[in-house]
Design an enzyme around this catalytic site. Structure first.
Site, PDB file in Angstrom:
ATOM      1  N   PRO A   1      53.780 -32.076 -95.618  1.00 27.81           N
ATOM      2  CA  PRO A   1      53.167 -31.334 -96.729  1.00 27.81           C
ATOM      3  C   PRO A   1      51.697 -31.042 -96.471  1.00 27.81           C
ATOM      4  CG  PRO A   1      53.638 -33.595 -97.370  1.00 27.81           C
ATOM      5  CD  PRO A   1      54.231 -33.399 -96.016  1.00 27.81           C
ATOM      6  N   GLU A   2      51.300 -29.812 -96.681  1.00 25.83           N
ATOM      7  CA  GLU A   2      49.902 -29.436 -96.531  1.00 25.83           C
ATOM      8  C   GLU A   2      49.298 -29.197 -97.915  1.00 25.83           C
ATOM      9  OE1 GLU A   2      48.238 -27.473 -93.451  1.00 25.83           O
ATOM     10  OE2 GLU A   2      50.016 -27.291 -92.190  1.00 25.83           O
TER      11      GLU A   2
END
Ligand SMILES: [Zn+2]
Length: 288
Positions: free
Chosen positions: A2-3
């Site tokens: 996840p960014e």
């Protein structure tokens, strides 16, 4: 992994579901890796705390907590002491979640089966449960007081500050963008996409960029991040609800992961190079 846009989406989804709720009890698993603060401190800080809100700081999910009906003992880990400010009330604490590679924070009904690789369960006064599930165990749970990310926030930074971050840096601009002490939360995909939109090659030395180059980059980073956040807004349930599906939404990538495919602007094949161990994708014609 996840960014920033995914973490923002998840934090918003969690805020909608659990803000205002009170954590009545906490269960922690026996695996040591997910616990960055001692288990006893996590339990002491979370139990009997009201979740004031949930927000993203860098790539962290931060639950802001207010102690309910018990004297604030404060948080006594080393990091918290270092970060705490005198202006901060001792009753304010944060529960900080970093999802790592495969971490998920889900809101469940208590009768739902406990998934394999569940490392923490916070029972809520509303009857629901917040569960932290992480098969690969790169995610981290901690508690603190006055938590702040080390770098500046890419969606809020002002132009002058942004320009000054890269002044005199001889590292490639791509590495500088990934340096979390400069900008907080910009990861590999969004760095490549922002550099493409700004027309800057990832290997360019940060110090060689003109003010105009940096101004374009300054505008492109939030543009890319906000587009991805908007895409995620419609799919919050996929990440936060226990019945949601695995996997993250994806911005239509223009360069990332498109090695050898034609540039969407000029048809030149996209190149892939490795900078500081990370894949970097760019168009050799559109980016200088
Ligand atoms: Zn091109």
């Amino acid at each position: 992994m996840p960014e920033l846009p995914e973490v923002e989406t998840i934090a918003r989804g969690l805020a909608k579901r659990v803000a205002g709720d009170v954590i009545s009890s906490v269960w922690l698993g026996s695996k040591p890796e997910p616990l960055k603060s001692p288990a006893s401190e996590i339990v002491r800080t979370l139990e009997s705390s009201r979740i004031k809100g949930v927000r993203r700081v860098g790539k962290h999910i931060v639950f802001d907590l207010i102690s309910e009906g018990r004297p604030a003992s404060g948080v006594k880990n080393r990091r918290a002491r270092k970060l705490s400010k005198p202006t901060h009330s001792l009753s304010d604490a944060q529960w900080i979640v970093h999802l790592g590679m495969t971490g998920r924070m889900v809101v469940c009904e208590p009768n739902e089966e406990i998934a394999k690789h569940t490392h923490a369960i916070a029972k809520l006064a509303s009857g629901r449960e917040l569960r932290f599930v992480d098969p690969r165990r790169f995610g981290r749970l901690s508690v603190a007081s006055g938590f702040e990310a080390p770098g500046v926030e890419p969606l809020e930074v002002e132009l002058e500050r942004f320009v000054s971050l890269f002044h005199g840096r001889k590292t490639p601009i791509k590495s500088a963008l990934l340096n979390q002490k400069l900008l907080s939360g910009v990861g590999n995909i969004y760095a490549d996409e922002s550099l493409f939109r700004a027309g800057i090659r990832p290997r360019r030395r940060a110090s060689s960029l003109s003010r105009e180059d940096l101004r374009r980059l300054y505008l492109c980073i939030p543009e890319v991040l906000k587009e991805a956040i908007e895409l995620g807004g419609s799919s919050i349930s996929d990440y936060v609800d226990s019945d949601g599906e695995e996997g993250f939404f994806q911005l239509q990538h223009r360069v990332y992961g498109r090695e050898g495919e034609p540039c969407l602007v000029c048809k030149t094949p996209i190149k892939r190079i490795v900078i500081a161990g990370r894949s970097s994708h760019y168009c050799p014609k559109c980016q200088k």
